[in-house]
Design an enzyme around this catalytic site. Sequence first.
Site, mmCIF file in Angstrom:
data_model
loop_
_atom_site.group_PDB
_atom_site.id
_atom_site.type_symbol
_atom_site.label_atom_id
_atom_site.label_comp_id
_atom_site.label_asym_id
_atom_site.label_seq_id
_atom_site.Cartn_x
_atom_site.Cartn_y
_atom_site.Cartn_z
ATOM 1 N N GLY A 103 -98.901 2.227 51.576
ATOM 2 C CA GLY A 103 -99.012 3.333 52.511
ATOM 3 C C GLY A 103 -100.332 3.315 53.245
ATOM 4 N N SER A 104 -100.797 4.480 53.625
ATOM 5 C CA SER A 104 -101.982 4.595 54.459
ATOM 6 C C SER A 104 -103.268 4.474 53.650
ATOM 7 C CB SER A 104 -101.982 5.939 55.196
ATOM 8 O OG SER A 104 -102.206 7.005 54.280
ATOM 9 N N GLU A 141 -101.337 -1.698 48.778
ATOM 10 C CA GLU A 141 -101.050 -2.408 50.033
ATOM 11 C C GLU A 141 -101.134 -1.359 51.117
ATOM 12 O OE1 GLU A 141 -99.478 -3.181 53.322
ATOM 13 O OE2 GLU A 141 -97.574 -3.139 52.229
ATOM 14 N N LEU A 142 -102.233 -1.394 51.880
ATOM 15 C CA LEU A 142 -102.543 -0.313 52.811
ATOM 16 C C LEU A 142 -102.366 -0.787 54.257
ATOM 17 C CD1 LEU A 142 -105.611 1.085 50.837
ATOM 18 C CD2 LEU A 142 -103.191 1.712 50.630
ATOM 19 N N CYS A 158 -96.937 -2.766 58.839
ATOM 20 C CA CYS A 158 -98.364 -2.890 58.517
ATOM 21 C C CYS A 158 -98.925 -4.253 58.865
ATOM 22 C CB CYS A 158 -98.598 -2.558 57.049
ATOM 23 S SG CYS A 158 -97.595 -3.555 55.918
ATOM 24 N N GLU A 210 -98.515 -8.640 46.102
ATOM 25 C CA GLU A 210 -97.142 -8.568 45.608
ATOM 26 C C GLU A 210 -96.400 -9.808 46.076
ATOM 27 O OE1 GLU A 210 -96.304 -3.851 45.327
ATOM 28 O OE2 GLU A 210 -96.200 -4.686 47.346
ATOM 29 N N GLU A 227 -105.148 2.224 63.323
ATOM 30 C CA GLU A 227 -103.863 1.526 63.280
ATOM 31 C C GLU A 227 -102.840 2.340 64.066
ATOM 32 O OE1 GLU A 227 -100.785 -0.285 59.935
ATOM 33 O OE2 GLU A 227 -102.005 1.458 59.435
ATOM 34 N N LYS A 265 -91.263 6.675 43.526
ATOM 35 C CA LYS A 265 -91.043 7.708 44.528
ATOM 36 C C LYS A 265 -91.017 7.041 45.904
ATOM 37 C CE LYS A 265 -93.709 10.279 46.919
ATOM 38 N NZ LYS A 265 -92.895 10.271 48.176
ATOM 39 N N GLU A 324 -89.458 10.075 51.530
ATOM 40 C CA GLU A 324 -88.407 11.094 51.652
ATOM 41 C C GLU A 324 -87.634 10.983 52.963
ATOM 42 O OE1 GLU A 324 -90.708 12.127 48.307
ATOM 43 O OE2 GLU A 324 -91.426 11.744 50.358
ATOM 44 N N TRP A 378 -91.609 5.014 54.105
ATOM 45 C CA TRP A 378 -90.285 5.073 54.725
ATOM 46 C C TRP A 378 -89.964 3.871 55.599
ATOM 47 C CZ3 TRP A 378 -91.619 4.525 59.676
ATOM 48 C CH2 TRP A 378 -92.865 5.028 60.097
ATOM 49 N N ASN A 379 -90.970 3.057 56.010
ATOM 50 C CA ASN A 379 -90.712 2.090 57.081
ATOM 51 C C ASN A 379 -89.913 0.873 56.632
ATOM 52 O OD1 ASN A 379 -93.069 1.375 55.606
ATOM 53 N ND2 ASN A 379 -93.750 0.043 57.260
#
Length: 479
Positions: free
Chosen positions: A231-232, A253-254, A287, A461, A384, A178, A181, A154-155
């Site tokens: 994400g995480s 990409e965590l 991140c 990426e 984090e 996806k 949300e 979402w960020n």
Amino acid sequence: MKTLSYDPLYLFIDGRWLDAEGRDTVAVVNPATNAVLGRLPLADASDLDRALAAAERGFATWRRTAPAERARILKASADLMRERVEHIATLMTLEEGKPLVESRDEVLRAADYFEWFAEEARRIDGRVVPANRPGVLQLVKREPIGPVAAFTPWNFPAITPARKLSAALAAGCSVIIKPGEESPAAALALARALDDAGLPKGVLQVVFGVPDAVSSQLIASPVIRKVAFTGSMPVGRLLAERAAAGVKPITLELGGHGPVLVFRDADLDAAAVGGAANRFRGTGQICISSTRFLVQRDIYPRFTERFVAATRALVVGDGLDASTQVGPLANARQLAKMESLVEDAVRQGARLLTGGKRIPGPGYFFEPTVLADVPMSARVMHEEPFGPIAVLRPFDGLDDALTEANRLPYGLSAYAFTRDARTAIDVADGLEAGMIGINQYRIVATELPFGGMKESGIGSEGGAEGIHHYLVNKFISQI
């Protein structure tokens, strides 16, 4: 402040915009006001089956589409995003909370990714390899890997989907994405631009739902040939296990816990004032954000004074207010986490120099916070924070600084400030991070790879490297 409209929310499957009728929904909330913006339809198993079937058909069409035509559609979508920048940026600020100036910048940079990879689509090539036998022609071709399942948080609701969509579509892959949300409208606006630009039906599907159920069904399907996730770390490990079960490559990409090494000869304003701006941009929910400021001991007091003053000068508020520099956190969970991390650090001996509390009133606001002399046992030295907390610690020499910078399993971003060329080279060589900024905090550009090492991810990426993950090699030997 005038009332602003928020777009209706849909699923996008096989070229159709599907509303909430007959589907479960979840509320999308403005994190600055707690007001409900809309109801987001959630895909059920049958919706996901339709998305998979559409992606399979879409891939059959899109892989045969000439690279020049793929490039034309991607460029046209970038133009539409730029034309609609104010609308998309407003949607983003309403649902995610970041200042409007940051939202505008994000939309424009998302458009840049589509334009960059439009050109990369035209540069996919192979090679002819001389044979060791007469009369043999040996070719290596690069072809699209197949339908992709992509998952984004979402960020950064525009630029993170843009990195995945632009590269995958340029390569000739179809995509089921996806997005998060909590901030769906910005991603749907990107899909709308692609649809309006003429992307064939079935090439892109946008779905929302219960994350575990969606990821398990999509990744397990034989239709999906590639997985991409931002994400995480815990979720990244889970998706990597699911992808491995089907021997499917995954780009991850965590998280990050970005160290900043500030040496005694550094430009203190660039390091401290710029560091505060960088740390609290996006409310610290970035991140690659600078998090652990490691400062050479003899300049530590002066750096701390300037950093705290710059932090206190930041304006916190609703992202729609032109004066706002720091918006709200995404949700109540983030608020509780900030309080817990600060309480733990202070209880163990850290000095709280500014901030440290949630801001009363509606919305998920937390004061920009600076913790100094944080003991190594504190949670914030290991986890984090992903919020508006900066950690300051002194160091003595280069080896000490590198040891602390590289101590954690994170390896996404790192920064250093020094005027000495030898120190800059040694730091760049010694830091274990996929992206390093020397004497600057801005390290992201469309033409450069974005990604980490260690447990911060697999692959990159953006840049020329970004399209490679969506291509496979095919060797042809012909007599």
